[in-house]
Design a protein around this motif. Structure first.
Motif, PDB file in Angstrom:
ATOM      1  N   VAL A  97     116.959 -13.945  13.487  1.00 15.87           N
ATOM      2  CA  VAL A  97     117.042 -14.639  13.962  1.00 15.87           C
ATOM      3  C   VAL A  97     117.045 -15.477  15.541  1.00 15.87           C
ATOM      4  O   VAL A  97     116.380 -16.183  15.738  1.00 15.87           O
ATOM      5  N   ILE A  98     117.666 -15.627  16.643  1.00 18.93           N
ATOM      6  CA  ILE A  98     118.064 -15.508  17.795  1.00 18.93           C
ATOM      7  C   ILE A  98     116.718 -14.594  18.299  1.00 18.93           C
ATOM      8  O   ILE A  98     115.959 -15.618  18.978  1.00 18.93           O
ATOM      9  N   VAL A  99     116.607 -13.550  18.172  1.00 21.39           N
ATOM     10  CA  VAL A  99     115.155 -13.041  18.535  1.00 21.39           C
ATOM     11  C   VAL A  99     113.322 -13.196  17.851  1.00 21.39           C
ATOM     12  O   VAL A  99     112.744 -14.390  19.022  1.00 21.39           O
ATOM     13  N   LEU A 100     113.827 -14.341  16.887  1.00 20.41           N
ATOM     14  CA  LEU A 100     113.009 -14.663  16.210  1.00 20.41           C
ATOM     15  C   LEU A 100     112.410 -16.178  17.249  1.00 20.41           C
ATOM     16  O   LEU A 100     111.354 -16.286  17.664  1.00 20.41           O
ATOM     17  N   CYS A 101     113.565 -17.444  17.277  1.00 21.88           N
ATOM     18  CA  CYS A 101     113.211 -17.560  18.172  1.00 21.88           C
ATOM     19  C   CYS A 101     112.871 -18.141  19.524  1.00 21.88           C
ATOM     20  O   CYS A 101     111.873 -18.264  19.896  1.00 21.88           O
ATOM     21  N   ALA A 102     113.196 -16.330  20.047  1.00 22.32           N
ATOM     22  CA  ALA A 102     113.027 -16.528  21.559  1.00 22.32           C
ATOM     23  C   ALA A 102     112.033 -16.161  21.548  1.00 22.32           C
ATOM     24  O   ALA A 102     111.709 -16.721  22.584  1.00 22.32           O
ATOM     25  N   VAL A 103     110.805 -15.505  21.318  1.00 24.80           N
ATOM     26  CA  VAL A 103     109.955 -15.069  20.837  1.00 24.80           C
ATOM     27  C   VAL A 103     108.794 -16.356  20.861  1.00 24.80           C
ATOM     28  O   VAL A 103     108.148 -16.313  21.216  1.00 24.80           O
ATOM     29  N   GLN A 104     108.955 -17.321  19.454  1.00 27.40           N
ATOM     30  CA  GLN A 104     108.401 -18.090  19.561  1.00 27.40           C
ATOM     31  C   GLN A 104     108.454 -18.816  20.577  1.00 27.40           C
ATOM     32  O   GLN A 104     107.438 -19.518  20.562  1.00 27.40           O
ATOM     33  N   PHE A 105     109.832 -19.375  20.947  1.00 25.45           N
ATOM     34  CA  PHE A 105     109.835 -20.559  21.493  1.00 25.45           C
ATOM     35  C   PHE A 105     108.891 -20.080  23.240  1.00 25.45           C
ATOM     36  O   PHE A 105     108.689 -20.430  24.212  1.00 25.45           O
ATOM     37  N   SER A 106     109.083 -17.996  23.460  1.00 21.16           N
ATOM     38  CA  SER A 106     108.161 -17.567  24.540  1.00 21.16           C
ATOM     39  C   SER A 106     106.742 -17.813  24.769  1.00 21.16           C
ATOM     40  O   SER A 106     106.409 -18.193  25.357  1.00 21.16           O
ATOM     41  N   VAL A 107     106.164 -17.778  23.217  1.00 24.40           N
ATOM     42  CA  VAL A 107     105.085 -18.434  22.701  1.00 24.40           C
ATOM     43  C   VAL A 107     104.323 -19.825  23.002  1.00 24.40           C
ATOM     44  O   VAL A 107     103.140 -19.606  23.850  1.00 24.40           O
ATOM     45  N   VAL A 108     105.285 -20.414  22.903  1.00 25.25           N
ATOM     46  CA  VAL A 108     104.779 -21.547  23.173  1.00 25.25           C
ATOM     47  C   VAL A 108     104.580 -21.933  24.723  1.00 25.25           C
ATOM     48  O   VAL A 108     104.458 -22.675  25.516  1.00 25.25           O
ATOM     49  N   PHE A 109     106.269 -22.168  25.263  1.00 25.89           N
ATOM     50  CA  PHE A 109     106.612 -22.170  26.391  1.00 25.89           C
ATOM     51  C   PHE A 109     105.299 -21.899  26.966  1.00 25.89           C
ATOM     52  O   PHE A 109     105.125 -22.390  28.613  1.00 25.89           O
ATOM     53  N   LEU A 110     105.164 -20.577  27.274  1.00 22.66           N
ATOM     54  CA  LEU A 110     104.195 -19.875  28.036  1.00 22.66           C
ATOM     55  C   LEU A 110     102.706 -20.189  28.281  1.00 22.66           C
ATOM     56  O   LEU A 110     102.217 -19.469  28.523  1.00 22.66           O
ATOM     57  N   GLN A 111     102.332 -21.002  26.692  1.00 22.99           N
ATOM     58  CA  GLN A 111     100.966 -21.389  26.384  1.00 22.99           C
ATOM     59  C   GLN A 111     100.527 -19.306  26.359  1.00 22.99           C
ATOM     60  O   GLN A 111      99.045 -19.270  26.847  1.00 22.99           O
ATOM     61  N   LEU A 112     101.400 -18.269  25.659  1.00 20.08           N
ATOM     62  CA  LEU A 112     100.513 -16.907  25.539  1.00 20.08           C
ATOM     63  C   LEU A 112      99.193 -16.807  25.093  1.00 20.08           C
ATOM     64  O   LEU A 112      98.494 -16.170  24.507  1.00 20.08           O
ATOM     65  N   ARG A 113      99.349 -18.251  23.585  1.00 24.67           N
ATOM     66  CA  ARG A 113      97.894 -17.501  23.213  1.00 24.67           C
ATOM     67  C   ARG A 113      96.726 -18.413  23.141  1.00 24.67           C
ATOM     68  O   ARG A 113      95.543 -17.522  23.539  1.00 24.67           O
ATOM     69  N   ARG A 114      96.889 -18.746  24.086  1.00 26.56           N
ATOM     70  CA  ARG A 114      95.176 -18.888  25.141  1.00 26.56           C
ATOM     71  C   ARG A 114      95.965 -17.832  26.276  1.00 26.56           C
ATOM     72  O   ARG A 114      94.364 -17.765  27.151  1.00 26.56           O
ATOM     73  N   ALA A 115      96.367 -17.389  27.041  1.00 22.21           N
ATOM     74  CA  ALA A 115      96.305 -16.592  28.226  1.00 22.21           C
ATOM     75  C   ALA A 115      96.986 -15.488  28.163  1.00 22.21           C
ATOM     76  O   ALA A 115      95.650 -14.552  28.988  1.00 22.21           O
ATOM     77  N   TYR A 116      96.974 -15.183  26.712  1.00 20.48           N
ATOM     78  CA  TYR A 116      96.890 -13.697  27.006  1.00 20.48           C
ATOM     79  C   TYR A 116      96.849 -13.363  24.947  1.00 20.48           C
ATOM     80  O   TYR A 116      97.446 -13.069  23.856  1.00 20.48           O
ATOM     81  N   PRO A 117      95.658 -13.815  24.400  1.00 22.58           N
ATOM     82  CA  PRO A 117      94.824 -13.597  23.102  1.00 22.58           C
ATOM     83  C   PRO A 117      95.113 -12.852  22.660  1.00 22.58           C
ATOM     84  O   PRO A 117      95.340 -12.171  21.270  1.00 22.58           O
ATOM     85  N   ARG A 118      94.376 -11.516  23.470  1.00 25.65           N
ATOM     86  CA  ARG A 118      94.804  -9.831  22.461  1.00 25.65           C
ATOM     87  C   ARG A 118      95.793  -9.455  22.284  1.00 25.65           C
ATOM     88  O   ARG A 118      96.315  -9.035  21.956  1.00 25.65           O
ATOM     89  N   LEU A 119      96.829 -10.440  23.042  1.00 23.13           N
ATOM     90  CA  LEU A 119      98.363  -9.253  23.079  1.00 23.13           C
ATOM     91  C   LEU A 119      98.649 -10.596  21.763  1.00 23.13           C
ATOM     92  O   LEU A 119      99.850  -9.861  21.398  1.00 23.13           O
ATOM     93  N   MET A 120      98.318 -11.026  21.283  1.00 24.25           N
ATOM     94  CA  MET A 120      98.849 -11.703  20.596  1.00 24.25           C
ATOM     95  C   MET A 120      99.581 -11.516  19.612  1.00 24.25           C
ATOM     96  O   MET A 120     100.774 -11.518  18.463  1.00 24.25           O
ATOM     97  N   PRO A 121      98.616 -10.516  18.812  1.00 20.19           N
ATOM     98  CA  PRO A 121      99.291  -9.459  17.757  1.00 20.19           C
ATOM     99  C   PRO A 121     100.401  -8.446  17.930  1.00 20.19           C
ATOM    100  O   PRO A 121     101.238  -8.643  16.700  1.00 20.19           O
ATOM    101  N   PHE A 122     100.664  -8.084  19.258  1.00 21.44           N
ATOM    102  CA  PHE A 122     101.455  -7.473  19.839  1.00 21.44           C
ATOM    103  C   PHE A 122     102.932  -8.464  19.564  1.00 21.44           C
ATOM    104  O   PHE A 122     103.726  -7.787  19.292  1.00 21.44           O
ATOM    105  N   ILE A 123     102.275  -9.236  20.525  1.00 23.04           N
ATOM    106  CA  ILE A 123     104.105 -10.048  20.696  1.00 23.04           C
ATOM    107  C   ILE A 123     104.688 -10.534  19.101  1.00 23.04           C
ATOM    108  O   ILE A 123     105.474 -10.652  18.996  1.00 23.04           O
ATOM    109  N   GLN A 124     103.645 -10.824  18.056  1.00 23.28           N
ATOM    110  CA  GLN A 124     103.332 -11.741  17.017  1.00 23.28           C
ATOM    111  C   GLN A 124     104.369 -10.514  15.744  1.00 23.28           C
ATOM    112  O   GLN A 124     104.927 -10.983  15.259  1.00 23.28           O
ATOM    113  N   SER A 125     103.773  -8.993  16.376  1.00 25.46           N
ATOM    114  CA  SER A 125     104.594  -8.456  15.707  1.00 25.46           C
ATOM    115  C   SER A 125     105.992  -8.024  15.784  1.00 25.46           C
ATOM    116  O   SER A 125     107.069  -7.584  15.261  1.00 25.46           O
TER     117      SER A 125
END
Length: 199
Positions: free
Chosen positions: A66-94
């Motif tokens: 649960v900690i890791v799940l929250c940390a990953v999602q926080f990182s995605v939103v905070f760092l705006q990863l969907r916009r910055a690294y769209p090709r990496l998102m499938p790997f990140i969401q894994s």
């Protein structure tokens, strides 16, 4: 423990004002870390679920994903990863998928196996978060600076604690408190990161 609980509640309240999901994930991270700290020090078994032997034995392997799940999602939103690294998102969401699978396996696998898998998840995900944060920082995204410092401190604290447990460092009061100190510093620095981003 009180600081983590207050930070969790406060940031959930901030979410209701600004509707920024990074506050929700940060609140979830703070509360989960509080439960983690309470579990490794025996307080959760004593005060939160004293009547449940199963929870006493397995709480950590539920809380860590649960900690890791929250940390990953926080990182995605905070760092705006969907916009910055769209090709990496499938790997990140894994990483999220791995956490959900871990939670699903808890009733079926032994604690010794699960805790090793949890440990194997934490370090690479922390390193990836730091690497992405550094890259965002170098590309001019200033809020990433506190993010990078926070996760670096947290990872160093866990590494020191683990290496002391394995006998590579002398076990002292500092090494036994390393995770607690790292969690506290991580939580405070991430709060600075959120404030910096809002500004």
């Amino acid at each position: 423990f009180g600081i983590l609980a207050v930070m969790g509640i406060y940031n959930f309240f901030i979410y209701t004002l600004f509707r920024d999901w990074s506050f929700v994930y940060y609140a979830g991270f703070s509360v989960s870390m509080m439960l983690f700290e309470a579990s490794i020090h025996g307080f959760s078994a004593q005060y939160l679920w004293p009547a449940s032997e199963w929870w006493r034995n397995n709480s950590l392997v539920v809380i860590i994903p649960v900690i890791v799940l929250c940390a990953v999602q926080f990182s995605v939103v905070f760092l705006q990863l969907r916009r910055a690294y769209p090709r990496l998102m499938p790997f990140i969401q894994s990483g999220n998928i791995a956490c959900l699978i871990m939670l699903g396996l808890v009733p079926f696998l032994e604690y010794a196996v699960l805790i090793r898998i949890c440990a194997a998840l934490v370090f690479p995900i922390c390193l990836l978060a730091i690497a992405l944060g550094v890259h965002r920082w170098l590309n001019g995204y200033k809020p990433a600076r506190y993010f990078v410092i926070a996760w670096s401190v947290f990872l160093l604290a866990i590494a020191y604690y683990s290496l002391a447990k394995f006998g590579l460092f002398e076990r002292t009061e500092l090494s036994e408190s390393a995770v607690q100190i790292g969690v506290l510093l991580d939580t405070v620095l991430l709060a600075f990161a959120l404030a910096d981003r809002m500004n």
